[in-house]
Design an enzyme around this catalytic site. Structure first.
Site, mmCIF file in Angstrom:
data_model
loop_
_atom_site.group_PDB
_atom_site.id
_atom_site.type_symbol
_atom_site.label_atom_id
_atom_site.label_comp_id
_atom_site.label_asym_id
_atom_site.label_seq_id
_atom_site.Cartn_x
_atom_site.Cartn_y
_atom_site.Cartn_z
ATOM 1 N N HIS A 100 10.103 -27.036 6.147
ATOM 2 C CA HIS A 100 8.689 -27.095 6.530
ATOM 3 C C HIS A 100 7.843 -26.237 5.596
ATOM 4 C CE1 HIS A 100 9.640 -29.390 10.053
ATOM 5 N NE2 HIS A 100 10.426 -28.437 10.540
ATOM 6 N N HIS A 133 16.465 -26.039 7.655
ATOM 7 C CA HIS A 133 15.493 -26.964 8.262
ATOM 8 C C HIS A 133 14.097 -26.336 8.316
ATOM 9 C CE1 HIS A 133 13.793 -29.874 11.097
ATOM 10 N NE2 HIS A 133 13.256 -28.822 11.687
ATOM 11 N N GLU A 134 14.022 -25.101 8.786
ATOM 12 C CA GLU A 134 12.719 -24.442 8.901
ATOM 13 C C GLU A 134 12.108 -24.181 7.524
ATOM 14 O OE1 GLU A 134 11.257 -24.557 11.606
ATOM 15 O OE2 GLU A 134 12.989 -24.943 12.883
ATOM 16 N N HIS A 146 4.838 -27.506 3.164
ATOM 17 C CA HIS A 146 3.535 -26.854 3.167
ATOM 18 C C HIS A 146 3.140 -26.441 1.753
ATOM 19 C CE1 HIS A 146 0.858 -23.298 4.580
ATOM 20 N NE2 HIS A 146 0.145 -24.390 4.481
#
Length: 118
Positions: A106, A102-103, A110
């Site tokens: 991100h 999940h992280e 980006h």
């Protein structure tokens, strides 16, 4: 106009929203606790899974590092780092690898310049 004794009819809207938020929080917590006990079939740690996902997507300039605290897993765009609790960084549970994934999502947003990340 209040009905008396400080009752505001907008509370009738707020109570179901609060109930839903509490139910959602309970579901997330109970699901996490369940899958924190299930080993990932890959055998990878959260750190290893994060690196593998980034490598498959051509993202190499992001670090994966442990972080202290509670509920501190996050992607730091300024430092270009995915930070995971030690339990998730070094853990091999299904919960650890999914939180890492999940992280990393991100970080991928980006890297792609996604409007969803902004």
């Amino acid at each position: 106009m209040p009905l008396g004794f400080g009752f505001d009819p907008t509370m009738l809207l707020l109570l179901p929203a609060m109930g839903f938020a509490l139910w959602a929080q309970f579901k997330v917590k109970s699901t996490y606790e369940k899958f924190a006990e299930v080993p990932a079939s890959s055998g990878l740690t959260g750190r290893d899974m994060a690196r593998a996902i980034m490598q498959r997507n051509g993202v190499s300039e992001v670090n994966v590092e442990p972080v202290g605290g509670t509920l501190s897993d996050h992607y730091d765009p300024g430092a270009r780092s995915v930070r995971l609790l030690p339990l998730h960084h070094d853990g091999r549970s299904l919960a650890a690898v999914t939180i890492a994934a999940h992280e990393v999502g991100h970080a991928l947003q980006h890297a792609e310049g996604s409007v969803l990340f902004a």
